[in-house]
Design an enzyme around this catalytic site. Sequence first.
Site, PDB file in Angstrom:
ATOM      1  CB  CYS A  76      -0.837   0.095   1.187  1.00  0.00           C
ATOM      2  SG  CYS A  76      -2.064  -1.002   1.264  1.00  0.00           S
ATOM      3  NE  ARG A 132       7.780   0.469   1.976  1.00  0.00           N
ATOM      4  CZ  ARG A 132       8.554   1.434   2.348  1.00  0.00           C
ATOM      5  NH1 ARG A 132       9.462   1.662   1.660  1.00  0.00           N
ATOM      6  NH2 ARG A 132       8.239   2.083   3.536  1.00  0.00           N
ATOM      7  CD  GLN A 144       2.827  -5.683   3.362  1.00  0.00           C
ATOM      8  OE1 GLN A 144       3.759  -4.599   3.627  1.00  0.00           O
ATOM      9  NE2 GLN A 144       1.637  -5.328   3.166  1.00  0.00           N
TER      10      GLN A 144
END
Length: 432
Positions: free
Chosen positions: A56, A58, A125
Amino acid sequence: MQLLTIGINHHTAPVALRERVAFPLEQIKPALVTFKNVFLGPQAPNTPEAAILSTCNRTELYCATDDRAAREGAVRWLSEYHRIPVDELAPHVYALPQSEAVRHAFRVASGLDSMVLGETQILGQMKDAVRTATEAGALGTYLNQLFQRTFAVAKEVRGTTEIGTQSVSMAAAAVRLAQRIFEKVSDQRVLFIGAGEMIELCATHFAAQGPRELVVANRTAERGQRLAERFNGRAMPLADLPTRMHEFDIIVSCTASTLPIIGLGAVERAVKARRHRPIFMVDLAVPRDIEPEVGKLKDVFLYTVDDLGAIVREGNASRQAAVAQAEAIIETRVQNFMQWLDTRSVVPVIRHMHTQADALRRAEVEKAQKLLARGDDPAAVLEALSQALTNKLIHGPTSALNRVNGADRDSLIDLMRGFYQHAPRSNDQSGH
């Protein structure tokens, strides 16, 4: 090989641009193949490496390449892939070479570069990004080592500092904003759109407020049902959203859709059906789930991830001591990694030396075998073999010593003395 990170994030670009540069999960593998082969030079001496991290906040390209023009090529590729003019994209892009790229990776994984200081979601992530790059065959020695060191540093930072304690999460910030709109969240009906990790976190925080009703709408009905049951809520089909939106006072959305799923017209109808009672909407998705024009409606309070960032930053200021401690750890680990990287630069030279020495050895062994087959004295053959190997192996260093003069010669002499520990010093006249 040079390390390079190219990207944009919440520090350099607004959500309106970040959502246009984001990579849906299913596009990352084919994008990696294109990026690596076309712009990092498939004909390079060393195989180029690449990984894409898209969240969200980068979108970043991690590279290891011999191509000195990789920076310009990466920005151009990003521009062409997402069909964004270079002149529009370039001012928001950062390019971090070598130690800067290493430091950035360590800071990102440790939560120091996040909107929510110390948050842990980014580490997962990044691990997902590495897994995807591995499956795409895009990783090699350099990035593998970088990311393994990155995960170790993140573990050290989180284990030895208080960087993750007392943080105000995006989910907690959403609840705080809702409390500014409604006197009691417990009197409101809350709808969550999506069923991922961020929605789960938000549901946890809102459920703690005891809302009047908690509903989950998700494309996969079974997953939405499971999440709703965890919080004593209920699920509804996502397809019912346009006709039932007016039932909810608070709507939190975070899906992986590449296009908005809530349009201006649908919200206008919901506001009218509610007789202009306010709706609090939080859009945590990138690309955004809710058309930005919705925020202009009089009775709608729409907030994006960037809007929630201001509340989050209020909580970040109180933990600067932990930040300083984390930065010190990272700086030491960056230096360690760069030392490893420096040693990698001599690997091709060492490999070439081994190849050359082995070629000399095989040639002399072959010559010796022929002499032995001819019936020559084995002792004489072995003596000739050892003498030939000695002469050829010291030919290069001897020639180098004879070619150089002055300070270069002195440096080379010291270097050779280190190779041959028993070599006499130049001022030793004993002859021994």
